[in-house]
Design an enzyme around this catalytic site. Structure first.
Site, mmCIF file in Angstrom:
data_model
loop_
_atom_site.group_PDB
_atom_site.id
_atom_site.type_symbol
_atom_site.label_atom_id
_atom_site.label_comp_id
_atom_site.label_asym_id
_atom_site.label_seq_id
_atom_site.Cartn_x
_atom_site.Cartn_y
_atom_site.Cartn_z
ATOM 1 N N GLY A 135 5.759 5.962 8.805
ATOM 2 C CA GLY A 135 5.602 7.243 8.094
ATOM 3 C C GLY A 135 4.547 8.168 8.666
ATOM 4 N N GLU A 183 4.973 8.593 12.780
ATOM 5 C CA GLU A 183 6.106 9.405 13.234
ATOM 6 C C GLU A 183 5.984 10.872 12.851
ATOM 7 O OE1 GLU A 183 9.631 7.533 11.562
ATOM 8 O OE2 GLU A 183 8.959 5.585 12.310
ATOM 9 N N ASN A 184 5.202 11.133 11.783
ATOM 10 C CA ASN A 184 5.257 12.481 11.185
ATOM 11 C C ASN A 184 3.949 13.240 11.124
ATOM 12 O OD1 ASN A 184 8.086 12.398 10.164
ATOM 13 N ND2 ASN A 184 7.290 10.645 9.014
ATOM 14 N N MET A 225 -1.050 9.779 2.649
ATOM 15 C CA MET A 225 -1.737 10.609 3.639
ATOM 16 C C MET A 225 -1.465 12.100 3.435
ATOM 17 S SD MET A 225 -3.899 10.343 6.012
ATOM 18 C CE MET A 225 -4.025 8.857 6.985
ATOM 19 N N ARG A 226 -0.223 12.420 3.020
ATOM 20 C CA ARG A 226 0.086 13.845 2.819
ATOM 21 C C ARG A 226 -0.772 14.425 1.704
ATOM 22 N NH1 ARG A 226 6.417 12.795 2.665
ATOM 23 N NH2 ARG A 226 5.515 10.962 1.699
ATOM 24 N N GLY A 241 1.540 0.338 4.733
ATOM 25 C CA GLY A 241 0.926 -0.786 5.443
ATOM 26 C C GLY A 241 0.703 -0.308 6.869
ATOM 27 N N GLY A 283 1.993 3.212 8.387
ATOM 28 C CA GLY A 283 2.698 3.619 7.170
ATOM 29 C C GLY A 283 1.794 3.324 5.992
ATOM 30 N N ASN A 342 15.260 -4.530 2.450
ATOM 31 C CA ASN A 342 13.811 -4.640 2.614
ATOM 32 C C ASN A 342 13.211 -4.408 1.230
ATOM 33 O OD1 ASN A 342 11.138 -4.363 3.260
ATOM 34 N ND2 ASN A 342 11.456 -2.892 4.921
ATOM 35 N N ARG A 385 14.363 -8.704 5.041
ATOM 36 C CA ARG A 385 13.033 -8.806 5.627
ATOM 37 C C ARG A 385 12.261 -9.784 4.746
ATOM 38 N NH1 ARG A 385 8.317 -4.363 5.004
ATOM 39 N NH2 ARG A 385 6.775 -5.322 6.368
ATOM 40 N N GLU A 417 13.440 -0.964 11.185
ATOM 41 C CA GLU A 417 13.396 -2.395 10.846
ATOM 42 C C GLU A 417 14.757 -2.872 10.335
ATOM 43 O OE1 GLU A 417 10.030 -1.032 8.616
ATOM 44 O OE2 GLU A 417 8.962 -2.895 9.040
ATOM 45 N N HIS A 469 4.563 -6.973 10.495
ATOM 46 C CA HIS A 469 5.297 -5.806 11.026
ATOM 47 C C HIS A 469 6.100 -6.169 12.277
ATOM 48 C CE1 HIS A 469 2.329 -2.910 8.865
ATOM 49 N NE2 HIS A 469 3.465 -2.966 8.196
ATOM 50 N N HIS A 471 1.845 0.931 14.125
ATOM 51 C CA HIS A 471 2.715 1.088 12.961
ATOM 52 C C HIS A 471 1.831 1.600 11.823
ATOM 53 C CE1 HIS A 471 6.140 -0.219 10.271
ATOM 54 N NE2 HIS A 471 5.163 -0.009 9.410
ATOM 55 N N ARG A 519 -4.761 -0.992 0.877
ATOM 56 C CA ARG A 519 -5.399 -2.250 1.332
ATOM 57 C C ARG A 519 -6.634 -1.957 2.159
ATOM 58 N NH1 ARG A 519 -0.062 -4.704 3.880
ATOM 59 N NH2 ARG A 519 1.094 -3.116 2.727
HETATM 60 P P1 ADP Z 1 5.967 1.982 3.946
HETATM 61 O O1 ADP Z 1 7.347 1.836 4.577
HETATM 62 O O2 ADP Z 1 4.912 1.077 4.504
HETATM 63 O O3 ADP Z 1 5.987 2.064 2.456
HETATM 64 P P2 ADP Z 1 5.996 4.571 5.268
HETATM 65 O O4 ADP Z 1 6.246 4.107 6.666
HETATM 66 O O5 ADP Z 1 7.094 5.270 4.541
HETATM 67 O O6 ADP Z 1 5.404 3.419 4.379
HETATM 68 O O7 ADP Z 1 4.703 5.530 5.341
HETATM 69 C C1 ADP Z 1 4.157 6.129 4.197
HETATM 70 C C2 ADP Z 1 3.011 7.028 4.650
HETATM 71 O O8 ADP Z 1 3.551 7.978 5.576
HETATM 72 C C3 ADP Z 1 2.359 7.815 3.538
HETATM 73 O O9 ADP Z 1 0.950 7.824 3.707
HETATM 74 C C4 ADP Z 1 2.916 9.205 3.731
HETATM 75 O O10 ADP Z 1 2.023 10.202 3.315
HETATM 76 C C5 ADP Z 1 3.088 9.253 5.223
HETATM 77 N N1 ADP Z 1 4.086 10.258 5.582
HETATM 78 C C6 ADP Z 1 5.399 10.209 5.386
HETATM 79 N N2 ADP Z 1 5.992 11.352 5.817
HETATM 80 C C7 ADP Z 1 5.002 12.125 6.282
HETATM 81 C C8 ADP Z 1 4.945 13.421 6.855
HETATM 82 N N3 ADP Z 1 6.050 14.143 7.013
HETATM 83 N N4 ADP Z 1 3.739 13.893 7.241
HETATM 84 C C9 ADP Z 1 2.633 13.157 7.071
HETATM 85 N N5 ADP Z 1 2.616 11.925 6.532
HETATM 86 C C10 ADP Z 1 3.785 11.427 6.149
#
Ligand code: ADP
Length: 398
Positions: free
Chosen positions: A328, A331-332, A284-285, A212, A210, A9, A93, A379, A181, A208, A241
Site C-alpha cells: 500500500g 506502491e502509492n 499513512m494517508r 504490516g 503496508g 487472505n 495465506r 500475494e 511477507h 513491503h 505494531r
Molecule cells: P495490508 O495489506 O497490510 O493491510 P496495505 O498494503 O493495503 O496493507 O497498505 C495499507 C497502507 O497503505 C495504509 O497505511 C495506507 O494509508 C497506505 N496507502 C494505501 N493507498 C495509498 C495511497 N494511494 N497513498 C498513500 N498511502 C496509501
C-alpha cells in the site's frame, strides 16, 4: 465452465480473495474483492477482471458478525454469481509455518492441529487464517484447501540470520527468526526477474510497506536476511505494531507498569507503531493529511527506521544493486519513498522526482548507483500458483 482456484487472505479485520481461471499459460486473474471492517462495519466490494463492480454491500448491525458468518455470506454470493466457474481448490495465506512447513500443503486434520499450535507465534493473523479454513471445510467439506506459508520464502535463511543471542536449547525449541511477507517477496522476485533478469540476480532489497511492513534482502532470488523475526512484530515501525524494541521494555511493562502478558500483546500489536506514536491514525494517508506535529513525527520515525534497517540488510548482502518498493505505502506513496531514498543517498541513490510522483515502474534517475523500482505485489497470484502446484504434486486435479 472454466476451472478456477480461489486465493484467500484472511486477516484480523479483512478477507481478501481472488479467483484465478486455469489457462494454458498459467492462472489468469478473474473476479477479486475485499471484505473489510470485520468486527466493526463489514463491507464487501468485489470487481470483475475488467474492474466492473460485481458487489458493493455492507451488513446491517454487522459489528457482531464473525469471520465464519461473513465467509458463509461470501460463499453464498460466490455460488450465485460465479456460476460459470468450477472451483477446484481454495488456497490460503497461512502466516506461520514454523520450522516444519515450508512447502504448500493440502490441509487435513493433522496439519490443521499443527498449525493451531503456531497461533501464539502469530496471534494477529494465524487464528484468522485457520478460522477461514475451518469455515470453508464446513461449507464445502470435499473442496481441497491448500496452505501457503508466509514464512516459507525465508526457509533457507543463512543459519546466522535465524539466531537470536539466546541459549541454544531455546533456538532448538523454535525460538528463532523466521521472517514473513514471503508470498509477497516471492512475487516481487518473479516480477523483477521478468522485467530485468540480470538485476534480479543481483543484491536486491525489497520493501513491503503496508499496514504490516518489512524488508527482505535477496540475493539471486533467495532471502538472505529480513527484518521480521520470530513474530511479525519485529523490524520496521508498522501501522499499529511497534517493530524492533529493546526487550527490556517488555519486562518493564510487566514488572513496573503492572501489565499482563495479554495487555502487552495488545499494546505492541494493536496500539503501537504509527498509531501509537501519532495518537491519530495507523493509516499513512491520514497522517499525511494531518497538520498535527505528532503525525509528522510518526512519519519521520517510519522513514528513519526503514532506512536504518535497510542499511543493516545492505551489510548482510555486502552491498545493494536494487531497491524495490511494494504494498500500500510502497506502491502509492511518493513522499515516503523519496524520504527513505533521501536517507539512503549515501549509497548513491538518486530519485527521478517526476517518475516517483507518478508511481512509475522505475523511479531512480539515470545516474543513480542503485536501481529503484516500484512493483505492485500480488500475494493472491502466488497463492494460486502454489495451490495448483500442491494439487499437481498430490496427483490431483490440475
Ligand atoms: P495490508 O495489506 O497490510 O493491510 P496495505 O498494503 O493495503 O496493507 O497498505 C495499507 C497502507 O497503505 C495504509 O497505511 C495506507 O494509508 C497506505 N496507502 C494505501 N493507498 C495509498 C495511497 N494511494 N497513498 C498513500 N498511502 C496509501
Amino acid at each position: 465452465m472454466s476451472r478456477a482456484v480461489v486465493s484467500l487472505n484472511s486477516g484480523s479485520s479483512s478477507i481478501k480473495f481472488a479467483l484465478f481461471t486455469l489457462e494454458p499459460e498459467g492462472p489468469r486473474h478473474g473476479a477479486a474483492g475485499k471484505l473489510e471492517g470485520i468486527g466493526t462495519a463489514p463491507h464487501l466490494v468485489a470487481r470483475a477482471a475488467d474492474g466492473a463492480v460485481l458487489v458493493d454491500r455492507g451488513w446491517d448491525r454487522g459489528a457482531g458478525l464473525t469471520h465464519e458468518a461473513l465467509l458463509g455470506d461470501l460463499f453464498t454470493w460466490a455460488g450465485d454469481h460465479l456460476t460459470d466457474h468450477d472451483i477446484i481448490a481454495v488456497g490460503h495465506r497461512v502466516v506461520h509455518g514454523g520450522t516444519k512447513f515450508f512447502r504448500p500443503l493440502i490441509i487435513d486434520d493433522t496439519l490443521l492441529s499443527a498449525l493451531d499450535a503456531l497461533c501464539p507465534l502469530a496471534p494477529l493473523h494465524q487464528p484468522h487464517n485457520l478460522a477461514a479454513i475451518r469455515a470453508i471445510r464446513t461449507l464445502a467439506p470435499d473442496l481441497p484447501q491448500i496452505a501457503c506459508f508466509d514464512t516459507a520464502f525465508h526457509h533457507d535463511l543463512p543459519e546466522v540470520a535465524t539466531r537470536f543471542g539466546l541459549p541454544r536449547a531455546l533456538h532448538d525449541k523454535g525460538l528463532r527468526r523466521y521472517g514473513f511477507h514471503g508470498l509477497s517477496y516471492e512475487y516481487i522476485d518473479r516480477a523483477l526477474r521478468e522485467a530485468d533478469p540480470e538485476l534480479a540476480s543481483d543484491r536486491v532489497i525489497a520493501a513491503h510497506l503496508g499496514n504490516g511492513a518489512s524488508l527482505c534482502a535477496m540475493q539471486n532470488g533467495r532471502s538472505v536476511d529480513t527484518t521480521m523475526g520470530f513474530t511479525a512484530l519485529d523490524g520496521l515501525i508498522m501501522g499499529t505494531r511497534c517493530g524492533a524494541i529493546d526487550p527490556g521494555v517488555v519486562i518493564h511493562l510487566q514488572t513496573q507498569e503492572g501489565m499482563s502478558a495479554a495487555e502487552v500483546e495488545t499494546l505492541l500489536y494493536k496500539q503501537a507503531g504509527l498509531l501509537g506514536v501519532s495518537g491519530i491514525s495507523s493509516d499513512m494517508r491520514a497522517l499525511h493529511d494531518s497538520d498535527d506535529p505528532r503525525a509528522a513525527e510518526a512519519i519521520d520515525l517510519f522513514t528513519w527506521r526503514a532506512a536504518r534497517e535497510a542499511s543493516a540488510l545492505i551489510s548482510s548482502l555486502g552491498g545493494v544493486d536494487a531497491l524495490i518498493f511494494t504494498a500500500g505505502i510502497g506502491e502509492n506513496d511518493p513522499v515516503i519513498r523519496a524520504a527513505i531514498c533521501a536517507r539512503l543517498a549515501w549509497l548513491g541513490i538518486v530519485i527521478d522526482p517526476s517518475a516517483n510522483a507518478r508511481n512509475a515502474p522505475i523511479i531512480s534517475a539515470e545516474d543513480s548507483r542503485v536501481a529503484v523500482r516500484v512493483i505492485p505485489t500480488d500475494e493472491e497470484r502466488m497463492i494460486a500458483i502454489h495451490t495448483l502446484a500442491a494439487l499437481t504434486t498430490a496427483g490431483g486435479q490440475s
